[in-house]
Design a protein around this motif. Structure first.
Motif, PDB file in Angstrom:
ATOM      1  N   GLY A  13       0.826  -1.195   0.000  1.00 47.70           N
ATOM      2  CA  GLY A  13       0.000   0.000   0.000  1.00 47.70           C
ATOM      3  C   GLY A  13       0.861   1.245   0.000  1.00 47.70           C
ATOM      4  N   LEU A  14       0.713   2.083  -1.022  1.00 46.03           N
ATOM      5  CA  LEU A  14       1.461   3.339  -1.124  1.00 46.03           C
ATOM      6  C   LEU A  14       0.477   4.497  -1.067  1.00 46.03           C
ATOM      7  CD1 LEU A  14       4.024   4.993  -1.645  1.00 46.03           C
ATOM      8  CD2 LEU A  14       3.634   4.675  -4.103  1.00 46.03           C
ATOM      9  N   ASP A  15       0.634   5.360  -0.057  1.00 46.07           N
ATOM     10  CA  ASP A  15      -0.210   6.541   0.109  1.00 46.07           C
ATOM     11  C   ASP A  15       0.653   7.787  -0.018  1.00 46.07           C
ATOM     12  OD1 ASP A  15      -2.148   4.689   0.703  1.00 46.07           O
ATOM     13  OD2 ASP A  15      -2.123   5.058   2.863  1.00 46.07           O
ATOM     14  N   VAL A  16       0.138   8.811  -0.703  1.00 50.82           N
ATOM     15  CA  VAL A  16       0.849  10.082  -0.838  1.00 50.82           C
ATOM     16  C   VAL A  16      -0.123  11.222  -0.558  1.00 50.82           C
ATOM     17  CG1 VAL A  16       2.457   9.134  -2.545  1.00 50.82           C
ATOM     18  CG2 VAL A  16       0.395  10.303  -3.317  1.00 50.82           C
ATOM     19  N   PHE A  17       0.422  12.390  -0.171  1.00 50.64           N
ATOM     20  CA  PHE A  17      -0.426  13.553   0.063  1.00 50.64           C
ATOM     21  C   PHE A  17       0.354  14.828  -0.244  1.00 50.64           C
ATOM     22  CE2 PHE A  17       1.935  13.808   3.966  1.00 50.64           C
ATOM     23  CZ  PHE A  17       1.932  15.153   4.297  1.00 50.64           C
ATOM     24  N   ALA A  18      -0.380  15.894  -0.498  1.00 48.51           N
ATOM     25  CA  ALA A  18       0.187  17.229  -0.663  1.00 48.51           C
ATOM     26  C   ALA A  18      -0.832  18.227  -0.122  1.00 48.51           C
ATOM     27  CB  ALA A  18       0.514  17.528  -2.119  1.00 48.51           C
ATOM     28  N   GLN A  19      -0.381  19.142   0.757  1.00 49.12           N
ATOM     29  CA  GLN A  19      -1.256  20.144   1.350  1.00 49.12           C
ATOM     30  C   GLN A  19      -0.743  21.543   1.023  1.00 49.12           C
ATOM     31  OE1 GLN A  19      -1.239  20.421   5.602  1.00 49.12           O
ATOM     32  NE2 GLN A  19      -3.206  21.474   5.716  1.00 49.12           N
ATOM     33  N   TRP A  20      -1.645  22.365   0.516  1.00 50.35           N
ATOM     34  CA  TRP A  20      -1.342  23.756   0.229  1.00 50.35           C
ATOM     35  C   TRP A  20      -2.073  24.614   1.260  1.00 50.35           C
ATOM     36  CZ3 TRP A  20       1.092  25.859  -4.429  1.00 50.35           C
ATOM     37  CH2 TRP A  20       1.140  27.260  -4.433  1.00 50.35           C
TER      38      TRP A  20
END
Length: 731
Positions: free
Chosen positions: A674-681
């Motif tokens: 399981g690969l999870d990624v995120f980006a928050q601006w």
């Protein structure tokens, strides 16, 4: 420079969990750099406040635990607490239920605000925005339930705010076809001594996966082949939940709080499979349409009163009601099977405890915990419009549990370096099961002595060793005790025999609790900037192990031919052991020779290795159900300085493994990634947008059940990623 730093991080995070402790722990805290406890003062028992970091709360805890606050809950923009839990060290999630130390469902105690979660509570439908923090405890404590063989996960819901609060999060998720919306709004206000909080979450889901089955058989010419089916499985639905809370501060020492919780949802499931050829045998799976609703209402009232600096009372009472309605339709052209199931779970709890500080070293607590729980279930099954088992159709089957627990515990600070915790909990459990030709009553008592020991290698508590010796248990689920007989949908006629891979189901009213004796030893090191390293060993001896066992039952008045039946049974004794390692913190603090001290890069990694043995089953692979041999988590997050963006990723991996359930049957589970990624601006302190992708580049899931004679049944699932976009605003 930053690009090279991130590249080095990706390589190092893959090695960090197995690096020698000497490299990772090279830095010691200089005197005066942190909020170290002073000798002779009772700082380890301070009230938890929002100013303490997760690592600081973990360091001060009297028993070994991991604590995850708002940063971890918000990081990936999850709409489900279950998605948060699957990334935590030593925790995996299966069918929406979290499991610790690789052990199956029921071995991990799920708590809500310190109380056992009621039946019907769905963590995969709880929004993390309604949660303040998550505490993962490696062993039971006397003031909570001793039903924590693997450990406990305590979900702390948000308290009523001290100031006005208007938070809104709206989002959209995508798996197939079109996006589905979700939203959470939290209203908080204070009116004099009364604080109110009302969070409401609404959500939808739409997911699809490729599905396949295979089994040895014969083709149209009666030649041996592997009979296969391929198709799709689709899930969709919607629901909402809310956790209102009101707190009345009568005085500085006395408060009354009322915590409610409500969940309701509507779900649908569709299975469409097509045979790859014409087969004479075996009996393959039918297409099916399933739908249902669930509803859960809960209320808890709590009164706290601190009579003096050394005395404190806490009283609690709660009620809960959960309903489920399920409609299953098997689309067999010759004999369609329709099944309706209505169930209701209700429970009432009452608990209290009194704490007294004795001198400067002891905190003595005594208390009680009472619970009454009941489940009623009515099922109607028809085949081609006719009652399948007329003697059972529409009849109510019920199960009841009465639990009485009394406990005493002492937290003893021996000196600035040594502290210990002694606890003794006695629980008496009475279970009854009723229904057609069923009237059973069981009673059992469990005495749970508990001992936790902490040794600080230095008085500041930056390096410590924790040890625990505990007695815990796992009570049977009410659903396991219901004596209702249910025919397998592939062989819906009671007058025809089934096969060993398609057994009927029946409960066991005579089930007894599993008992476990556990030993835990862990080393923890805390660095000044909040980084930490820990390694822990555990061992459990389990008696009266419950396992589902398939037997060939003789003909009876209900079923006139011999048929294979699967039922839960107190099967054997077992042992399980493991080692769990965790490393997380700022890259510059963990690896000062490779990264700049102020680089905004955080690393985290964990590796867990498990072994188990069921005595009644010959090896190899005679492990506990669904316990993987090892699992690993690797992750990082990085905050850019030139733009207000934070990004990160987490990778989880589990290898292929086999479980021998009995001497006649084994199950092989495929590897999982399981690969999870995120980006928050972050636009401003009140507004941010978060994009996340869960389960990128997934591996197909497969399980294969094999009998001693070579016959087998395999299922495959082609998984797809889930994408989520959230806008978060403080109004």
């Amino acid at each position: 420079m930053k690009t090279h730093a991130i590249a080095r991080a990706c390589a190092l995070v893959c090695l960090s969990a197995v690096l020698p402790a000497g490299l990772v722990l090279a830095q010691d805290a200089p005197p005066g750099m942190g909020n170290e406890p002073t000798a002779g003062k009772r700082l380890d028992r301070v009230e938890i406040t929002g100013r303490n970091t997760d690592s600081e709360l973990r360091r001060r805890a009297p028993v070994a635990k991991q604590i995850y606050g708002r940063e971890e809950l918000d990081k990936y923009g999850d709409t489900s607490v279950a998605d948060v839990l699957k990334r935590l060290p030593g925790v995996n999630v299966s069918d929406g239920a979290p499991r610790m130390r690789g052990l199956g469902s029921g071995y991990t105690l799920i708590l809500i605000n310190g109380d056992p979660a009621p039946p019907g509570f769905k963590l995969d439908q709880l929004d993390p925005a309604q949660v303040e923090r998550i505490e993962v405890t490696k062993g039971p404590s006397a003031d909570q339930s001793a039903q924590a063989v693997a450990g406990a996960i305590n979900i702390i819901l948000k308290e009523a705010p001290r100031v006005s609060q208007r938070d809104l999060r709206v989002g959209a998720g995508y798996n197939i076809n079109h996006p589905v919306p979700s939203a959470t709004f939290t209203f908080g206000e204070r009116y004099g001594p009364v604080s109110l909080s009302l969070p409401v979450s609404g959500f939808q889901w739409l997911q699809e996966m490729e599905a396949s089955t295979e089994r040895p058989g014969t083709d149209a010419n009666n030649l041996p082949v592997v009979a296969t089916q391929h198709g799709k499985m689709r899930n969709w639905g919607h629901g909402f939940n809310s956790a209102p809370r009101a707190t009345w501060k009568i005085s500085d020492d006395e408060t009354v709080s009322l915590q409610g919780f409500a969940q309701k949802g509507w779900w649908n499931n569709s299975v469409r499979l097509t045979p790859d050829a014409v087969y004479t045998s075996p009996r393959l799976d039918d297409n099916a349409d399933n739908k249902g609703t669930w509803q859960m209402l809960r209320a808890n009232l709590q009164w706290n009163n601190r009579f003096s600096e050394t005395q404190k009372w806490e009283l609690k009472a709660g009620v809960q009601d959960a309903k489920n309605h399920i409609e299953n339709r098997t689309l067999n052209p010759q004999a369609p099977v329709d099944a309706l199931l209505d169930s209701r779970d209700r429970n009432v709890t009452q608990a209290g405890k009194y704490s007294q500080i004795l001198g400067e070293e002891h905190t003595l607590t005594v208390g009680w915990d009472l619970e009454f729980r009941k489940r009623d279930e009515v099922r109607e099954t028809t085949v081609s419009g006719q009652d399948q088992l007329p003697a059972l159709n529409g009849e109510n089957f019920g199960a009841r549990i009465r639990r009485q627990a009394f406990f005493i515990q002492d937290e003893w600070e021996i000196n600035p370096q040594w502290s210990t915790y002694f606890g003794l909990r006695h629980e008496r459990i009475v279970t009854t099961s009723t229904g057609v030709n069923t009237d059973a009553r069981n009673s059992s008592s469990v005495l749970s002595p508990l001992w936790h020991l902490t040794y600080k290698l230095d008085p500041k508590g930056r390096d410590m060793i924790r040890a625990s010796l505990t007695r815990s248990y796992k009570a049977p689920e009410l659903t396991q005790m219901l004596g209702r007989y249910t025919l397998n949908s592939k062989f819906p006629s009671p007058g025809q025999p089934n096969d060993e891979l398609s057994p009927d189901r029946v409960g066991n009213p005579a089930l007894k609790p599993e008992l476990a004796t556990g030993l835990d030893i862990a080393y923890e090191k805390y660095l000044t900037g909040g980084s930490l390293f820990s390694v822990g060993l555990f061992h459990r001896n389990i008696s009266q192990l419950i396992r589902n066992v398939v037997t060939l039952d003789p003909a009876s008045a209900l079923v006139p031919v011999p048929r294979y039946v699967i039922r839960p049974t107190n099967f054997s004794s077992a042992t399980t052991s493991g080692i769990e390692m965790e490393l997380k913190g700022r890259a510059g603090e963990l690896f000062p020779s490779l990264f700049e001290p102020k680089l905004p890069l955080n690393l985290r990694s964990s590796v867990s290795v498990y072994r188990s043995r069921v005595k009644a089953v010959d090896g190899p692979d005679n492990r506990l159900d669904q316990q993987q041999p090892w699992t690993a988590n690797l992750g990082f997050d990085y905050r850019f300085s030139s733009i207000p963006v934070t990004t990160g990723a987490n990778l989880n991996y589990t290898p292929v493994y086999t479980v021998r359930q009995t001497d006649r049957q084994s199950v092989e589970y495929s590897r999982n990634r399981g690969l999870d990624v995120f980006a928050q601006w972050t636009f401003n302190p009140k507004t941010s947008m978060r994009f996340s992708a869960n389960n990128l580049f997934p591996l197909d899931a497969r399980s294969e059940t094999t009998l001693a004679g070579g016959d087998y049944y395999a299922t495959g699932r082609g998984l797809k990623p889930w994408f989520q976009l959230n806008l978060e605003m403080k109004l």
